[in-house]
Design a protein around this motif. Sequence first.
Motif, PDB file in Angstrom:
ATOM      1  N   LEU A 100      -7.800  -1.707   0.822  1.00 37.67           N
ATOM      2  CA  LEU A 100      -6.827  -2.992   1.422  1.00 37.67           C
ATOM      3  C   LEU A 100      -7.714  -4.047   1.583  1.00 37.67           C
ATOM      4  CD1 LEU A 100      -3.998  -4.069   1.944  1.00 37.67           C
ATOM      5  CD2 LEU A 100      -4.473  -3.434   4.443  1.00 37.67           C
ATOM      6  N   CYS A 103      -3.825  -8.060   4.375  1.00 36.60           N
ATOM      7  CA  CYS A 103      -2.502  -7.613   4.714  1.00 36.60           C
ATOM      8  C   CYS A 103      -1.862  -8.779   5.582  1.00 36.60           C
ATOM      9  CB  CYS A 103      -2.672  -6.569   5.674  1.00 36.60           C
ATOM     10  SG  CYS A 103      -0.983  -5.855   6.141  1.00 36.60           S
ATOM     11  N   TYR A 112       5.682  -7.409   4.697  1.00 33.82           N
ATOM     12  CA  TYR A 112       4.219  -7.738   4.470  1.00 33.82           C
ATOM     13  C   TYR A 112       3.753  -7.996   3.090  1.00 33.82           C
ATOM     14  CZ  TYR A 112       3.524  -5.895   9.072  1.00 33.82           C
ATOM     15  OH  TYR A 112       3.605  -6.030  10.613  1.00 33.82           O
ATOM     16  N   LEU A 114       0.737  -7.154   0.707  1.00 33.31           N
ATOM     17  CA  LEU A 114      -0.903  -6.460   0.692  1.00 33.31           C
ATOM     18  C   LEU A 114      -1.703  -6.852  -0.469  1.00 33.31           C
ATOM     19  CD1 LEU A 114       0.160  -2.509   1.784  1.00 33.31           C
ATOM     20  CD2 LEU A 114      -0.145  -4.778   3.111  1.00 33.31           C
TER      21      LEU A 114
END
Length: 158
Positions: A100, A103, A112, A114
């Motif tokens: 990731l 975020c 959200y 990502l």
Amino acid sequence: MEESFNRVLNRIDRNILRHLQANGRLTNAELAKATNISPATCHRRTQALTEAGHLSKVMGHVNPASVDLGTLVMVGVILDRSTPQSFAEFEQAVDGMKELLDCHLVAGDFDYLLKIRVRDMISFNTLHTRMLIALPGVRQIRTFFVLKEIKENAPLAF
């Protein structure tokens, strides 16, 4: 006398930030020359900008393909509840995901967004199966594979 950087940034401060944003590898002497100030003043101002939080970090940009992480995936996540606790649980769970990059809690169709880097679609499928669908509170995930990166991590315009 110590200058206060709680005020609006002046022309010299902005110039220092622009040069560092364009090339974080500049030495203090090079930065001072580029901004037409003395090296001592440049060092003092750069330190003050850092301490005040205007300059958070300077880092190199690694070419993702060169380290076998050429697949960029954007993922929209919808949680089953919109409560402070469900947000906190989700954020804590994603914090440790090495794949990731970003975020963001957003308004709109998703809770959200990502930004994830992986080797290939197979790697993403594994990540999706083992981690993403198991994140706390996740009701729905929408995945977007990036076909071409047009502009990424552009410098801030200020």
